[in-house]
Design a protein around this motif. Structure first.
Motif, PDB file in Angstrom:
ATOM      1  N   ILE A 278       6.295  -3.732  -7.011  1.00 45.56           N
ATOM      2  CA  ILE A 278       5.483  -2.539  -7.690  1.00 45.56           C
ATOM      3  C   ILE A 278       4.843  -1.679  -7.482  1.00 45.56           C
ATOM      4  CG2 ILE A 278       3.675  -2.416  -9.225  1.00 45.56           C
ATOM      5  CD1 ILE A 278       3.234  -5.742  -9.667  1.00 45.56           C
ATOM      6  N   THR A 279       4.614  -1.059  -5.965  1.00 43.58           N
ATOM      7  CA  THR A 279       4.849   0.008  -5.661  1.00 43.58           C
ATOM      8  C   THR A 279       4.184  -0.236  -3.788  1.00 43.58           C
ATOM      9  OG1 THR A 279       3.608   2.038  -5.753  1.00 43.58           O
ATOM     10  CG2 THR A 279       2.332   0.399  -5.902  1.00 43.58           C
ATOM     11  N   GLY A 280       4.844   0.483  -3.306  1.00 41.48           N
ATOM     12  CA  GLY A 280       4.148   1.064  -1.933  1.00 41.48           C
ATOM     13  C   GLY A 280       3.294   1.605  -1.918  1.00 41.48           C
ATOM     14  N   LEU A 281       2.424   0.900  -0.506  1.00 39.12           N
ATOM     15  CA  LEU A 281       0.414   0.984  -0.807  1.00 39.12           C
ATOM     16  C   LEU A 281       0.693   2.290   0.478  1.00 39.12           C
ATOM     17  CD1 LEU A 281      -0.891  -1.754  -1.367  1.00 39.12           C
ATOM     18  CD2 LEU A 281      -0.232  -0.195  -3.160  1.00 39.12           C
ATOM     19  N   GLY A 282       1.580   2.276   1.256  1.00 37.78           N
ATOM     20  CA  GLY A 282       1.066   2.858   2.202  1.00 37.78           C
ATOM     21  C   GLY A 282       0.488   1.903   3.444  1.00 37.78           C
TER      22      GLY A 282
ATOM     23  N   PHE B  67      -5.085   4.257  -8.845  1.00 38.62           N
ATOM     24  CA  PHE B  67      -4.527   4.535  -7.856  1.00 38.62           C
ATOM     25  C   PHE B  67      -4.797   3.855  -6.651  1.00 38.62           C
ATOM     26  CE2 PHE B  67      -4.836   7.439  -3.382  1.00 38.62           C
ATOM     27  CZ  PHE B  67      -3.169   8.148  -3.708  1.00 38.62           C
ATOM     28  N   LEU B  68      -4.125   2.448  -5.887  1.00 44.19           N
ATOM     29  CA  LEU B  68      -4.547   1.369  -4.549  1.00 44.19           C
ATOM     30  C   LEU B  68      -3.286   2.413  -3.457  1.00 44.19           C
ATOM     31  CD1 LEU B  68      -4.894  -1.188  -4.103  1.00 44.19           C
ATOM     32  CD2 LEU B  68      -3.353  -1.883  -4.899  1.00 44.19           C
ATOM     33  N   THR B  69      -4.542   3.040  -2.862  1.00 39.54           N
ATOM     34  CA  THR B  69      -3.960   2.786  -1.133  1.00 39.54           C
ATOM     35  C   THR B  69      -4.396   1.674  -0.248  1.00 39.54           C
ATOM     36  OG1 THR B  69      -4.154   5.117  -2.125  1.00 39.54           O
ATOM     37  CG2 THR B  69      -4.376   4.781   0.435  1.00 39.54           C
TER      38      THR B  69
END
Length: 538
Positions: free
Chosen positions: A197-201, A248-250
């Motif tokens: 889905i996405t990279g979070l760092g 916004f997920l980090t």
């Protein structure tokens, strides 16, 4: 959404006859031997009806061109109201790819069948921008065209002469790249069912576990890279209801932060899943732009005239003057803005708001200032890369500064260059769009090596532990080059390569690919698979 267009092409025919058969169309003889047809009513997905009708009426083959969101190219030949062959490139919209028959394309479009071997290589080109260019040279007609482009530009801009030699040069260069003896292997470390889905760092990723229904997965899990390069699930985040583009997920070194506009709350968790804080958000709190390790973040205020630093519980810690852009490095905030007088103002601040250094970069007022990028090197050096346009030409100015923003040196390079820095070996790699790769010594700014490379869809991804450059062409082909830009190896991986890499405990480069992921419209195709590849020495 990216560029989208559609048009029809036929071997030269009466314009009056075509315009009578297709009301509201615009037919033009823009290139020798061709009639190009555009219309504001042509739509991707519906052009087949017009193509079938026209091929029946004029007793000629009709070529339809459909290009969608800079990702899907579909070319179809119609004869006597039927589609006789079609080509669709691999794409992210899950439109099933098709090779099509090179011989049928050439026969229907009145080309020498002996050239089918060249046309086949054009159809196999993975770089979509490059493929369009090659098609226009092979066919001798502009296919990047629609009614809007024709209105905005002069007809002479869309005139093409057939140039098969350029196609042969491309094939020759491609064979040189691909017929090297690989010095590395690309091994699959692991394969899991799911979609990235996405990279979070911090080497963390949000992965959706199928089935996928109504724009949501059955589960959404956070995975992390393990030292050996495999992915391991560490937390179930399904209840977060993450929404790309609004949430916004980090993942920082210490915490997981979640900006949730649905609930109007800001959350901070530890890596054991314990909630550290849950804070209601006022309407003045806007989307985080940069998250720090302690869960605090920087954003702009609602009026977009200040940069605000919020703590983990949304306490306002400080406000900074608003600039066009900012970036954070080593406990300093760098601000820049382009003044109306055509200079760039740079400031370096600490988190107490004190100005540590500042500088004004003056440019000729007739120049257009484009992209502005920054990299941070060893010995406290700061590099700025400014894309400029002057006198009909684009170039990139590279400027090197001390940590106090004292200029050390600057150089100019022709074209728009995208940089990547290798601080271990003091090298800067640059991709000059549609032109070449360049290596620069980061300390002297002297050019070490350069290599012609004109693929449109080329990304310089990272540098491995041996200082070798990893390049992605298209969606799935990678190249490894040394610091002199000599080819080390090339691999075609299964799935689309994602822009996330990791050096494992053995010093080997690992990267992620995905297949079957849903597109922006929620369409899926085939099994969702994530694969982790490790690049090892042969």
């Amino acid at each position: 959404m990216g560029t989208t267009f559609t048009n029809l092409q036929v071997r030269e025919h009466s314009i009056d006859e075509i315009e009578k058969m297709i009301p509201h169309c615009n037919a033009r003889n823009l290139s020798n031997g061709w009639t190009t047809i555009v219309s504001e009513r042509f739509q991707v997905g519906d052009i087949s009806k017009v193509g079938r009708k026209l091929s029946t009426a004029i007793n000629k083959s009709v070529l339809s061109i459909e290009y969608f969101d800079e990702d899907v190219l579909r070319m179809t030949i119609y004869r006597d109201g039927k589609a006789v062959t079609s080509h669709v490139n691999p794409n992210g919209y899950n439109v099933p790819p098709k090779m099509g028959s090179p011989k049928v394309f050439l026969e229907e479009l009145e080309f020498d069948l002996n050239e089918s071997k060249y046309f086949k290589e054009v159809l196999k080109c993975e770089d979509l921008g490059k493929k369009i260019e090659l098609l226009q040279h092979f066919l001798g007609v502009a296919i990047w065209i629609d009614d809007r482009m024709l209105i905005d530009g002069a007809e002479s801009e869309f005139h093409y002469e057939r140039n098969i030699d350029l196609v042969k040069e491309y094939i020759s260069e491609l064979r040189k790249k691909n017929h090297i003896k690989n010095q590395t292997k690309a091994n699959v470390v692991m394969e899991i069912e799911g979609a990235l889905i996405t990279g979070l760092g911090n080497n963390k990723f949000l992965i959706g576990i199928p089935p996928y229904r109504n724009f949501s997965y059955e589960k959404e899990l956070m995975y992390t890279f393990l030292p050996n390069g495999s992915l391991d699930p560490i937390m179930d985040l399904t209840s977060f209801q993450y929404e790309r583009g609004t949430s916004f997920l980090t993942a920082t070194n210490e915490y997981i932060t979640f900006y949730c506009p649905i609930r109007r709350k800001y959350y901070v968790f530890d890596y054991d899943g314990n909630m550290i804080s849950e804070t209601p958000m006022s309407t003045s709190v806007t989307y985080p732009i940069y998250t720090l390790n302690d869960g605090s973040f920087l954003t702009s205020n609602a009026e977009a005239n200040k940069i605000v630093w919020y703590g983990p519980e949304l306490e306002m810690k400080r406000e900074f003057p608003y600039y066009t852009y900012f970036f954070v490095f080593d406990q300093s905030i760098y601000l820049y803005r382009i003044d109306e007088s055509k200079y760039i103002e740079l400031k370096k601040l600490n988190f107490s708001g004190q100005i540590e250094a500042k500088i004004k970069l003056e440019f000729d007022p007739t120049w257009y200032i484009g992209n502005f990028r920054s990299l941070f090197g060893s010995e406290g050096r700061v590099y700025f890369f400014c894309s400029l346009f002057a006198h009909g030409k684009s170039f990139t100015r590279i400027m090197c500064f001390t940590e106090k923003l004292e200029k050390i040196k600057e150089i100019d390079l022709d074209g728009d260059a995208r940089p990547l820095i290798d601080n271990t070996n003091h090298k800067i790699f640059l991709h000059v769009f549609d032109k070449e790769l360049i290596v620069i010594d980061a300390l002297s700014l002297q050019i070490i090596s350069r290599r012609d490379w004109d693929d449109y869809e080329l990304d310089i991804m990272t540098v491995d532990s041996l200082g070798r450059l990893l390049v992605l062409v298209g969606s799935s082909r990678i190249y490894l080059l040394d610091s002199q830009l000599n080819m080390i190896s090339h691999h075609r991986l299964k799935g689309e390569v994602r822009m996330y890499t990791f050096i494992n405990e053995s010093g080997n480069l690992c990267l992620i690919t995905g297949t079957g992921e849903p597109n922006e419209m929620g369409w899926t195709s085939g099994n969702m698979k994530i694969r982790v590849y490790e690049i090892i020495e042969s």
